[in-house]
Design a protein around this motif. Structure first.
Motif, short mmCIF file in Angstrom:
data_model
loop_
_atom_site.label_atom_id
_atom_site.label_comp_id
_atom_site.label_asym_id
_atom_site.label_seq_id
_atom_site.Cartn_x
_atom_site.Cartn_y
_atom_site.Cartn_z
N LYS A 20 0.84 -1.53 -0.20
CA LYS A 20 0.04 -0.05 -0.12
C LYS A 20 1.03 1.44 0.01
O LYS A 20 0.59 2.47 -0.74
CB LYS A 20 -1.07 0.24 1.27
CG LYS A 20 -1.70 -1.05 1.13
CD LYS A 20 -3.68 -0.54 0.46
CE LYS A 20 -4.15 0.85 0.41
NZ LYS A 20 -5.19 0.80 -0.39
N MET A 21 2.07 0.85 0.42
CA MET A 21 2.59 2.99 0.98
C MET A 21 3.87 2.06 1.24
O MET A 21 4.34 1.05 1.61
CB MET A 21 2.53 3.67 2.32
CG MET A 21 2.92 4.30 2.74
SD MET A 21 2.70 5.56 1.96
CE MET A 21 1.26 6.36 3.09
N ALA A 77 4.89 -1.17 2.77
CA ALA A 77 3.96 -1.40 4.48
C ALA A 77 2.73 -1.47 3.33
O ALA A 77 1.85 -1.21 2.19
CB ALA A 77 2.93 -0.33 4.99
N GLY A 78 1.93 -3.19 3.46
CA GLY A 78 0.71 -4.44 3.33
C GLY A 78 0.03 -4.04 3.84
O GLY A 78 -0.51 -3.15 5.46
N VAL A 131 4.52 -4.52 7.98
CA VAL A 131 5.14 -4.43 7.40
C VAL A 131 6.41 -4.48 7.32
O VAL A 131 6.77 -5.47 8.31
CB VAL A 131 5.37 -3.08 7.96
CG1 VAL A 131 6.09 -1.63 7.47
CG2 VAL A 131 3.55 -2.20 8.49
#
Lengths: 330, 330
Positions: free
Chosen positions: B155-156, B258-259, B263
């Motif tokens: 995600k990030m 980060a998922g 993380v």
């Protein structure tokens, strides 16, 4: 002792603990009354105050409480979407306000607070939001290092707010009642940037995304904000609810401030300083309660860690970043 | 053993060490020739090869070297501003290229490389840039964790490149010969984003600033890049030359991914994984030389950690971010 200042509490959401925790150190205050600020009961909040030795009246109608009790200071932790109105209601009665951040969920509501504040006698009526991190040991310690000039001129600030999602009450699921992840979670990060950067925001770029939010409605799981301050300090904020359950703390709160001759970094509750000549962990300064500072500022004119202008600027930046991100829908 | 592949080296700037370090593991290669690619002597580079047991010819003119020696692979580490022309000169002769990043300093030059590459037999002629971090232990280990699905859906991605400024040769002082801090330093960070994010760049926001650069001309001291990838992964890159002299390493290279269910973070050479059930440091995978991978890919069709399309996409993103930042002058 002089006449006690009267403190009233509106609402028990969010960080009302900032108030309750330091009451023992503020004998100048009496908690005269509490109200939930909405339809919910205020019994639990009142009981907290009774446990601390106060005997507050409970009001269903906070307006009636303001007009009857005429408190000197009000803590506002009501439903998020009522913060702005509550702030205005207090300021219009010349009552100082300690309000959960963000103090408004729209730029229009922020303007109303500003207008109400501008009509007050600013030497007596104060308003700040609950940016309590400014008083926490690691952040105070890092700030002190920057103030002492140990890293030179600040150039770059990197911040991280990573929270466990957990189970969120229904008011987190709607933009109207939650306000958005940038204002709610990101306000801490943007406040660090404002605080360490010592300058207003010049440009803000932001994105946010509600995908993969586990059925939490409008709640944005991830957000990024990039800022340039008026003094050309650059800053970034990484904001998300992706902190895994097995992480040792609820939040991963990090600030890194890089300057022309050093870097100071807050991570996992510790503070590291690197300069041209040393790389070391700093001894932590003691915690300092933000509400304690605020009351001493009102009573004795002592310096407070934040003021009304910074409160407005922080709120403006959070809402502007959120609105910008809305227009850049992923 | 089959006929040896002929390797020629152009230039000894930047990361030619990626080539020299793994030659001992590549008996299939012969270093046939070297050239500085410019007016500078190539004696030191040649001596390095002699020390490794090769006997390369030295050419003042690298074009003459290509036409005389007809190498199979060329390493390009010449003056930055000549990378694009050198890549084209090789590709036009059906020679595979291992080029220092960025492979071009302008988007126009990148287009020329793409055009030259499109005329090649892509089953035989390859080009990648020196994104050697992909082979380093901590980064490989983190990537492996993501590949195994340990953090769920990405995600990030947050990245940091912080370098000591030190004393920089004069070619760092001019945009024409340096290319800019986002392409030079930031290319590593953007490559991590491309690699871990597994998607092309959709939007890029960038700022950079030459202030306080200690007399280093056009060199940008600080830069920030915010990205959204085509698959909506968000990513940030903090890029600067503010690492203080007393820091334990030249570079502070960090990646955090980060998922949805974990993380993984690379920091200070270590890799931490946090999931719903555990928080632990991962055992490091061994280093794998990127040039070793590249040659085995050409010779035996083994997988390589990066390909031409990613090389073009990375270069495009770096140059687009730099050009965007130019238009947002602080």
């Amino acid at each position: 002792m002089e006449k006690k200042l009267k403190l009233a509490l509106i609402g028990g959401q969010g960080h009302v603990g900032y108030v309750l925790r330091v009451l023992k150190d503020l004998p100048e205050l009496d908690v005269c009354a509490v109200s939930s600020g909405c339809d919910a009961p205020a019994d639990a909040l009142a009981q907290n105050c009774v446990n601390l030795g106060y005997n507050p009246e409970i009001y269903a109608d906070y307006i009636k409480m303001l007009d009857t009790e005429k408190p000197d200071i009000v803590s506002v932790c009501g439903p998020f979407e009522l913060h702005a109105k509550m702030c205005c209601d207090c300021l219009e009665r010349n009552i100082s306000v300690f309000c959960e951040k963000p103090i408004a969920l729209t730029l229009e509501d922020l303007d109303k607070i500003r207008a109400a504040y501008d009509k007050c006698d600013k030497s007596k009526v104060k308003i700040i939001s609950m940016v309590g991190f400014r008083g926490e040991s690691p952040f105070r310690t890092a700030y002190d290092a920057v103030e002492k000039g140990l890293i030179g001129k600040v150039k770059m600030i990197n911040t991280r707010k990573s929270y466990k999602l957990g189970t969120r009450p229904a008011y987190y699921h709607k933009r109207e009642t939650y306000g958005g992840t940038i204002p709610w979670v990101g306000s801490h990060a943007l406040d660090w940037i404002l605080w360490f950067g010592k300058s207003d925001f010049k440009t803000l770029y932001a994105v946010h995304d509600t995908a993969d939010n586990g059925g939490n409605g409008d709640l944005e799981m991830t957000a990024l904000v990039s800022c340039v301050l008026e003094n050309n300090v650059m800053a970034s904020a990484s904001i998300e609810f992706l902190r895994p359950a097995a992480a040792p703390t609820h939040g991963d709160d990090q600030v890194r401030v890089a300057g022309t001759c050093g870097v100071v970094e807050v991570m996992h509750g510790k503070v590291t300083l690197i300069t041209a000549t040393e790389c070391k962990e700093l001894e932590l300064l003691p915690e300092r309660g933000i509400f304690y500072d605020f009351v001493r500022h009102i009573l004795y004119g002592e310096p407070c860690v934040v003021d009304a202008e910074e409160t407005f600027e922080l709120t403006r930046a959070c809402l502007a970043a959120r609105d910008f991100a809305d227009k850049n829908q992923l």
